[in-house]
Write a protein that holds these residues in place. Sequence first.
Motif, short mmCIF file in Angstrom:
data_model
loop_
_atom_site.label_atom_id
_atom_site.label_comp_id
_atom_site.label_asym_id
_atom_site.label_seq_id
_atom_site.Cartn_x
_atom_site.Cartn_y
_atom_site.Cartn_z
N LEU A 30 49.03 47.72 23.23
CA LEU A 30 48.31 46.50 22.88
C LEU A 30 49.00 46.24 21.42
N ASP A 31 49.86 45.26 21.30
CA ASP A 31 50.69 45.05 20.29
C ASP A 31 50.68 43.33 20.16
N PHE A 32 49.55 42.88 19.37
CA PHE A 32 49.63 41.52 18.96
C PHE A 32 49.40 41.14 17.48
N HIS A 33 49.94 40.00 17.34
CA HIS A 33 49.89 39.11 15.86
C HIS A 33 49.24 37.94 15.78
N ARG A 34 48.27 37.75 15.16
CA ARG A 34 47.54 36.18 14.94
C ARG A 34 48.25 35.73 13.77
N SER A 51 51.22 35.82 18.93
CA SER A 51 52.32 36.67 19.96
C SER A 51 51.78 37.90 20.42
N PHE A 52 52.19 38.57 21.31
CA PHE A 52 51.96 39.71 21.94
C PHE A 52 53.37 40.27 22.83
N ARG A 53 53.13 41.64 22.89
CA ARG A 53 54.12 42.06 23.79
C ARG A 53 53.95 42.39 25.02
N TYR A 61 54.20 34.18 23.48
CA TYR A 61 53.13 33.30 22.46
C TYR A 61 52.42 32.36 23.20
N GLY A 62 51.14 32.46 22.42
CA GLY A 62 50.08 31.45 22.93
C GLY A 62 49.20 30.97 21.76
N TRP A 63 48.08 30.52 22.14
CA TRP A 63 47.08 30.04 21.22
C TRP A 63 45.76 30.66 21.49
N ILE A 64 44.86 30.61 20.55
CA ILE A 64 43.50 31.00 20.71
C ILE A 64 42.49 29.94 19.78
N ALA A 65 41.84 29.47 20.49
CA ALA A 65 40.72 28.45 20.32
C ALA A 65 39.32 28.92 20.03
N ALA A 152 39.85 42.22 22.39
CA ALA A 152 39.95 42.84 21.00
C ALA A 152 39.61 41.90 20.07
N LEU A 153 39.59 40.60 20.34
CA LEU A 153 39.34 39.77 19.33
C LEU A 153 37.66 39.87 18.72
N THR A 154 37.77 39.98 17.17
CA THR A 154 36.43 39.99 16.67
C THR A 154 35.48 38.92 16.97
N GLU A 155 35.98 37.70 17.60
CA GLU A 155 34.95 36.40 17.84
C GLU A 155 34.36 36.61 19.15
#
Length: 301
Positions: A30-34, A51-53, A61-65, A152-155
Motif C-alpha cells: 500500500l504505497d500512496f502519496h497525497r 497517486s498510488f502504486r 492518479y486520482g482525487w480525494i474529496a 487508510a485515510l484519517t478522514e
Amino acid sequence: MEDPAYLPEVPEDFDVFWAELSGEARHAPLDFHRDVEPKYDAPDHIVETFSFRGVKGETLYGWIAVPKESPSANPGFVWLAPYGRESVLPNEYGTRRGFVSLSFNFHGFDAFHQEAYNPTRGYFASGLPEPRNWVFGRLFQNSFIATRVMQALTEVDENRIAAAGLSQGGGLAIWLGAHCPIVKTVCADMPFLSAMGVTLNNPIYRYPLKELLDFANKIPIGMERVKFVVGYYDTLHQATRCQVPTLVSLGEKDPAVRPPNVEAVFEAMPGEKKLIRYDWGHDWHPDMIENNRNWMLEHLP
C-alpha cells in the motif's frame, strides 16, 4: 418463471480464480502519496490529488474529496469510472454531502483527464484470449487497492466504506462487493458485463462492446474463446457472491445494458438489495445523486 438463458452458469474454478486476483490486491504494497494542495473547485468538499502504486507496479492518479465541515470519521465511497480512458470528476455525481469520495484514472492518466471515447482507443479486448490477462482483472485489482487507500485515510471511518459507479464502474462496484471485505455496501447503476452469455449470443452492433466482436473475428474460434473468458467476469456470476446490501439501477431505454440483463443480476444477488428503474438511456440520471446517497447513509450507519 425464470428464463433459463439468464440463469448463472458460473465456471467451476470461479472462486479459486477470484481468490487469487483478490489475494494479490489485498497483499500488494500500500504505497500512496497525497498532494494536499486543493486542485478542483467543489462547493462542499476540499479536493486533493493523490497517486498510488497499482498491482503491476504502475503509478495511478486520482482525487480525494473531503467534506469541508467534517474533518474525520466520515463514511466514504470509492467512485469507479465508466468505460473509457477519461477520469470521472468530483462533481455532483462524484461527491455526496457528508461523504469522503475517492476516484482514480484506470489507465495512468491524471486525476482529471478528459477524453471522448473512440474505438481506436478502446481496450475491451486487451489481454484476451487468456482469462488471467484480460484487462478487467487488473482494473478490479487496482480498484481493490484504491479501496484500501480509502480505508487508510484519517478522514474516513474504516468500517463505513461503499463502492459505487455507473456502467463499467457499476459492474466493478458489484465485483468489489463480492470479493473485497472493506466494502460494506454497493451502488451499481446500469452495471456492465451483465448476463453476457445472453448478450454474446445475439448480434452486437454498438461500440464499445463491439470491440469484442472485432477481436473475435481475428482469431480461430474467436467468439467461443471470448465467451470462455467473459464467463469469469460476468457481473451476473459476480452477483451470486455479492452479499453486502446493494442498490442496482437500470435504464428502461438503455441500449447498452439491457433491462432484462440487469434484472437477472439483481435476482441473482443473495443479500439485501433494491432495484430502481429509470426512464432513461445509458447515462447519468439526476435522481442517482440522492438515491445513492440515501442508500449509503442507510447502510453505513
